[in-house]
Write a protein that holds these residues in place. Structure first.
Motif, short mmCIF file in Angstrom:
data_model
loop_
_atom_site.label_atom_id
_atom_site.label_comp_id
_atom_site.label_asym_id
_atom_site.label_seq_id
_atom_site.Cartn_x
_atom_site.Cartn_y
_atom_site.Cartn_z
N ILE A 7 -13.28 -56.61 -50.52
CA ILE A 7 -12.75 -55.88 -49.38
C ILE A 7 -11.24 -56.00 -49.36
CG2 ILE A 7 -12.69 -55.77 -46.87
CD1 ILE A 7 -15.56 -56.67 -46.82
N THR A 11 -10.25 -50.52 -48.02
CA THR A 11 -11.70 -50.30 -48.07
C THR A 11 -12.13 -49.50 -46.84
OG1 THR A 11 -12.03 -52.38 -49.26
CG2 THR A 11 -13.96 -51.45 -48.14
N GLN A 83 -14.12 -59.43 -42.22
CA GLN A 83 -14.67 -59.19 -43.55
C GLN A 83 -16.03 -59.86 -43.72
OE1 GLN A 83 -11.76 -60.10 -46.58
NE2 GLN A 83 -10.25 -58.76 -45.65
N LEU A 97 -19.64 -49.93 -47.34
CA LEU A 97 -18.24 -50.20 -47.64
C LEU A 97 -17.89 -49.46 -48.92
CD1 LEU A 97 -18.24 -54.04 -46.92
CD2 LEU A 97 -17.54 -52.19 -45.39
#
Length: 108
Positions: A7, A11, A83, A97
């Motif tokens: 991430i 993202t 995250q 994601l």
């Protein structure tokens, strides 16, 4: 098991298509139902706020900015917590994601 990606602020996070949800009355929260697995999930507090902010696809950087505006948390702690939460939602197939560098259909 869902493939995870690293991430970054770029993202893109979005709600999974096969998830329906309903807000809880009386408090800020929501219940989610994954239509394929039949699993229910409940969200409250910051988790419910994140779900609200995922109404439209959003970059992780922008998501963190919006949460930072709502809560007084150090940015480094906030980034790690957001995250981790998103990875947990991804593992349960509740969010998707996308890496915009490898997915040209992702919004800018």
């Amino acid at each position: 098991m869902v493939d995870t990606l690293m991430i970054t602020p770029h993202t893109i996070a979005r709600r999974a298509d096969r998830v329906v949800w309903h807000p809880l009355s009386g408090e800020r929260g929501a219940v989610l139902l994954h239509l394929d697995t039949g699993a229910y999930h409940d969200l409250s507090g910051v988790g419910a706020l994140i779900w609200d902010l995922l109404a439209e696809p959003v970059t992780i950087g922008r998501l963190q900015e919006r949460i930072q505006a709502a809560f007084d948390a150090p940015p480094a702690d906030l980034a790690a917590d957001v995250q981790q939460f998103l990875l947990q939602l991804q593992e349960r197939e509740l969010v998707v994601l996308d890496d915009p560098a490898t997915d040209p259909s992702s919004p800018p």
